[in-house]
Design a protein around this motif. Structure first.
Motif, mmCIF file in Angstrom:
data_model
loop_
_atom_site.group_PDB
_atom_site.id
_atom_site.type_symbol
_atom_site.label_atom_id
_atom_site.label_comp_id
_atom_site.label_asym_id
_atom_site.label_seq_id
_atom_site.Cartn_x
_atom_site.Cartn_y
_atom_site.Cartn_z
ATOM 1 N N MET A 92 0.851 -1.175 0.000
ATOM 2 C CA MET A 92 0.000 0.000 0.000
ATOM 3 C C MET A 92 0.894 1.235 0.000
ATOM 4 O O MET A 92 1.803 1.371 0.804
ATOM 5 C CB MET A 92 -0.876 -0.025 1.255
ATOM 6 C CG MET A 92 -1.746 1.166 1.383
ATOM 7 S SD MET A 92 -2.871 1.194 2.818
ATOM 8 C CE MET A 92 -2.710 -0.308 3.641
ATOM 9 N N SER A 93 0.632 2.125 -0.916
ATOM 10 C CA SER A 93 1.453 3.331 -1.016
ATOM 11 C C SER A 93 1.041 4.347 0.029
ATOM 12 O O SER A 93 -0.088 4.327 0.506
ATOM 13 C CB SER A 93 1.319 3.946 -2.412
ATOM 14 O OG SER A 93 0.072 4.600 -2.530
ATOM 15 N N PRO A 94 1.945 5.265 0.410
ATOM 16 C CA PRO A 94 1.608 6.291 1.391
ATOM 17 C C PRO A 94 0.436 7.154 0.936
ATOM 18 O O PRO A 94 -0.284 7.688 1.749
ATOM 19 C CB PRO A 94 2.878 7.124 1.509
ATOM 20 C CG PRO A 94 3.972 6.278 0.977
ATOM 21 C CD PRO A 94 3.345 5.336 0.003
ATOM 22 N N ALA A 95 0.230 7.304 -0.357
ATOM 23 C CA ALA A 95 -0.844 8.153 -0.850
ATOM 24 C C ALA A 95 -2.214 7.522 -0.633
ATOM 25 O O ALA A 95 -3.193 8.216 -0.425
ATOM 26 C CB ALA A 95 -0.637 8.451 -2.333
ATOM 27 N N THR A 96 -2.309 6.195 -0.680
ATOM 28 C CA THR A 96 -3.614 5.550 -0.535
ATOM 29 C C THR A 96 -3.977 5.271 0.914
ATOM 30 O O THR A 96 -5.146 5.191 1.256
ATOM 31 C CB THR A 96 -3.667 4.234 -1.322
ATOM 32 O OG1 THR A 96 -2.647 3.360 -0.845
ATOM 33 C CG2 THR A 96 -3.510 4.475 -2.795
ATOM 34 N N SER A 97 -3.000 5.136 1.804
ATOM 35 C CA SER A 97 -3.263 4.789 3.185
ATOM 36 C C SER A 97 -4.167 5.813 3.896
ATOM 37 O O SER A 97 -5.155 5.424 4.501
ATOM 38 C CB SER A 97 -1.949 4.605 3.931
ATOM 39 O OG SER A 97 -2.188 4.225 5.255
ATOM 40 N N PRO A 98 -3.879 7.126 3.842
ATOM 41 C CA PRO A 98 -4.775 8.078 4.498
ATOM 42 C C PRO A 98 -6.170 8.092 3.865
ATOM 43 O O PRO A 98 -7.164 8.289 4.551
ATOM 44 C CB PRO A 98 -4.095 9.427 4.324
ATOM 45 C CG PRO A 98 -2.667 9.117 4.068
ATOM 46 C CD PRO A 98 -2.670 7.792 3.376
ATOM 47 N N ARG A 99 -6.230 7.882 2.574
ATOM 48 C CA ARG A 99 -7.538 7.864 1.908
ATOM 49 C C ARG A 99 -8.372 6.674 2.388
ATOM 50 O O ARG A 99 -9.573 6.791 2.575
ATOM 51 C CB ARG A 99 -7.358 7.856 0.397
ATOM 52 C CG ARG A 99 -6.874 9.205 -0.096
ATOM 53 C CD ARG A 99 -6.960 9.326 -1.612
ATOM 54 N NE ARG A 99 -6.532 10.649 -2.000
ATOM 55 C CZ ARG A 99 -5.301 10.975 -2.355
ATOM 56 N NH1 ARG A 99 -4.366 10.057 -2.380
ATOM 57 N NH2 ARG A 99 -4.998 12.208 -2.698
ATOM 58 N N ARG A 100 -7.735 5.545 2.580
ATOM 59 C CA ARG A 100 -8.449 4.374 3.101
ATOM 60 C C ARG A 100 -8.911 4.623 4.537
ATOM 61 O O ARG A 100 -10.027 4.274 4.895
ATOM 62 C CB ARG A 100 -7.565 3.132 3.042
ATOM 63 C CG ARG A 100 -7.380 2.614 1.645
ATOM 64 C CD ARG A 100 -6.546 1.370 1.648
ATOM 65 N NE ARG A 100 -6.328 0.924 0.281
ATOM 66 C CZ ARG A 100 -5.559 -0.075 -0.042
ATOM 67 N NH1 ARG A 100 -4.912 -0.752 0.890
ATOM 68 N NH2 ARG A 100 -5.419 -0.432 -1.301
ATOM 69 N N LEU A 101 -8.048 5.209 5.342
ATOM 70 C CA LEU A 101 -8.421 5.543 6.716
ATOM 71 C C LEU A 101 -9.593 6.528 6.714
ATOM 72 O O LEU A 101 -10.563 6.354 7.453
ATOM 73 C CB LEU A 101 -7.230 6.139 7.470
ATOM 74 C CG LEU A 101 -7.525 6.648 8.879
ATOM 75 C CD1 LEU A 101 -7.911 5.488 9.795
ATOM 76 C CD2 LEU A 101 -6.333 7.392 9.434
ATOM 77 N N GLY A 102 -9.514 7.548 5.872
ATOM 78 C CA GLY A 102 -10.594 8.531 5.779
ATOM 79 C C GLY A 102 -11.896 7.893 5.340
ATOM 80 O O GLY A 102 -12.969 8.193 5.878
ATOM 81 N N ALA A 103 -11.821 6.999 4.359
ATOM 82 C CA ALA A 103 -13.023 6.313 3.882
ATOM 83 C C ALA A 103 -13.629 5.449 4.992
ATOM 84 O O ALA A 103 -14.850 5.412 5.166
ATOM 85 C CB ALA A 103 -12.700 5.468 2.656
ATOM 86 N N ALA A 104 -12.760 4.766 5.747
ATOM 87 C CA ALA A 104 -13.252 3.942 6.856
ATOM 88 C C ALA A 104 -13.909 4.808 7.929
ATOM 89 O O ALA A 104 -14.980 4.462 8.442
ATOM 90 C CB ALA A 104 -12.096 3.137 7.455
ATOM 91 N N LEU A 105 -13.291 5.939 8.277
ATOM 92 C CA LEU A 105 -13.883 6.834 9.266
ATOM 93 C C LEU A 105 -15.213 7.403 8.783
ATOM 94 O O LEU A 105 -16.179 7.490 9.547
ATOM 95 C CB LEU A 105 -12.921 7.974 9.604
ATOM 96 C CG LEU A 105 -11.711 7.606 10.452
ATOM 97 C CD1 LEU A 105 -10.761 8.795 10.570
ATOM 98 C CD2 LEU A 105 -12.141 7.138 11.820
ATOM 99 N N ALA A 106 -15.267 7.802 7.519
ATOM 100 C CA ALA A 106 -16.516 8.338 6.960
ATOM 101 C C ALA A 106 -17.613 7.276 6.994
ATOM 102 O O ALA A 106 -18.758 7.562 7.371
ATOM 103 C CB ALA A 106 -16.282 8.843 5.539
ATOM 104 N N ALA A 107 -17.273 6.047 6.623
ATOM 105 C CA ALA A 107 -18.262 4.970 6.643
ATOM 106 C C ALA A 107 -18.741 4.691 8.066
ATOM 107 O O ALA A 107 -19.947 4.531 8.305
ATOM 108 C CB ALA A 107 -17.669 3.704 6.015
ATOM 109 N N LEU A 108 -17.807 4.644 9.021
ATOM 110 C CA LEU A 108 -18.198 4.433 10.421
ATOM 111 C C LEU A 108 -19.081 5.570 10.919
ATOM 112 O O LEU A 108 -20.026 5.347 11.685
ATOM 113 C CB LEU A 108 -16.953 4.309 11.305
ATOM 114 C CG LEU A 108 -16.212 2.985 11.230
ATOM 115 C CD1 LEU A 108 -14.912 3.054 12.027
ATOM 116 C CD2 LEU A 108 -17.086 1.851 11.752
ATOM 117 N N GLY A 109 -18.794 6.788 10.496
ATOM 118 C CA GLY A 109 -19.610 7.929 10.887
ATOM 119 C C GLY A 109 -21.028 7.819 10.356
ATOM 120 O O GLY A 109 -21.997 8.096 11.072
ATOM 121 N N VAL A 110 -21.159 7.392 9.119
ATOM 122 C CA VAL A 110 -22.496 7.223 8.532
ATOM 123 C C VAL A 110 -23.243 6.101 9.260
ATOM 124 O O VAL A 110 -24.433 6.239 9.579
ATOM 125 C CB VAL A 110 -22.386 6.945 7.018
ATOM 126 C CG1 VAL A 110 -23.722 6.507 6.440
ATOM 127 C CG2 VAL A 110 -21.869 8.182 6.305
#
Length: 153
Positions: A1-19
């Motif tokens: 996993m590249s450094p560029a995709t890791s924060p995006r995956r974390l953000g997507a997971a947080l957004a999904a958990l928030g919803v």
């Protein structure tokens, strides 16, 4: 996993958990408080979803050490929240919050003992006033013991 995709995956997971959290909050009954029991969980879920979107929108960084630290801090905060939730049922709101508040501030970098001790006292009092007196929401008593059972006068 590249450094560029890791924060995006974390953000997507947080957004999904928030919803998901917002959806769960909407299942909470209206309650007897001025705002109701679902107000704070709904706000927390919305803030988590918005925070996840903000993380996804951040420009990519190549600094993997900083990215890993941020991810570990976010994961630690989620684990602390889960432990606090379990502690609520065991030792009640005041004791659980007295322990969790300084730990949360330490996760954000506070290392001096005096501010952490102050947070341990002020956060439970402020949250108690907000939940009990403003919202009219009363968390369950702890099964093992609860400071709210102690009568000083």
């Amino acid at each position: 996993m590249s450094p560029a995709t890791s924060p995006r995956r974390l953000g997507a997971a947080l957004a999904a958990l928030g919803v998901i959290a917002c959806g769960a909050a909407l299942t909470i009954g209206p309650g007897g408080g001025a705002w109701g029991e679902r107000t704070v969980p709904l706000l927390a879920g919305a803030i988590m979803a918005l925070g996840g979107l903000a993380v996804m929108a951040e420009p990519a960084t190549q600094d993997t050490t900083t990215t890993l630290r941020a991810e570990m801090r976010a994961a630690s905060l989620l684990l602390l929240g889960a432990a606090w939730t379990v502690a609520l049922g065991l030792v009640g709101f005041l004791v659980a919050t007295l322990i969790a508040a300084p730990l949360a501030f330490a996760l954000f970098g506070q290392r001096r003992a005096s501010p952490l001790a102050l947070f341990a006292l002020l956060v439970p009092v402020a949250l108690h006033l907000f939940f009990f007196h403003v919202l009219g929401v009363f968390p369950p008593y702890g099964r093992l013991f609860d400071l709210a059972d102690i009568r000083l006068f």
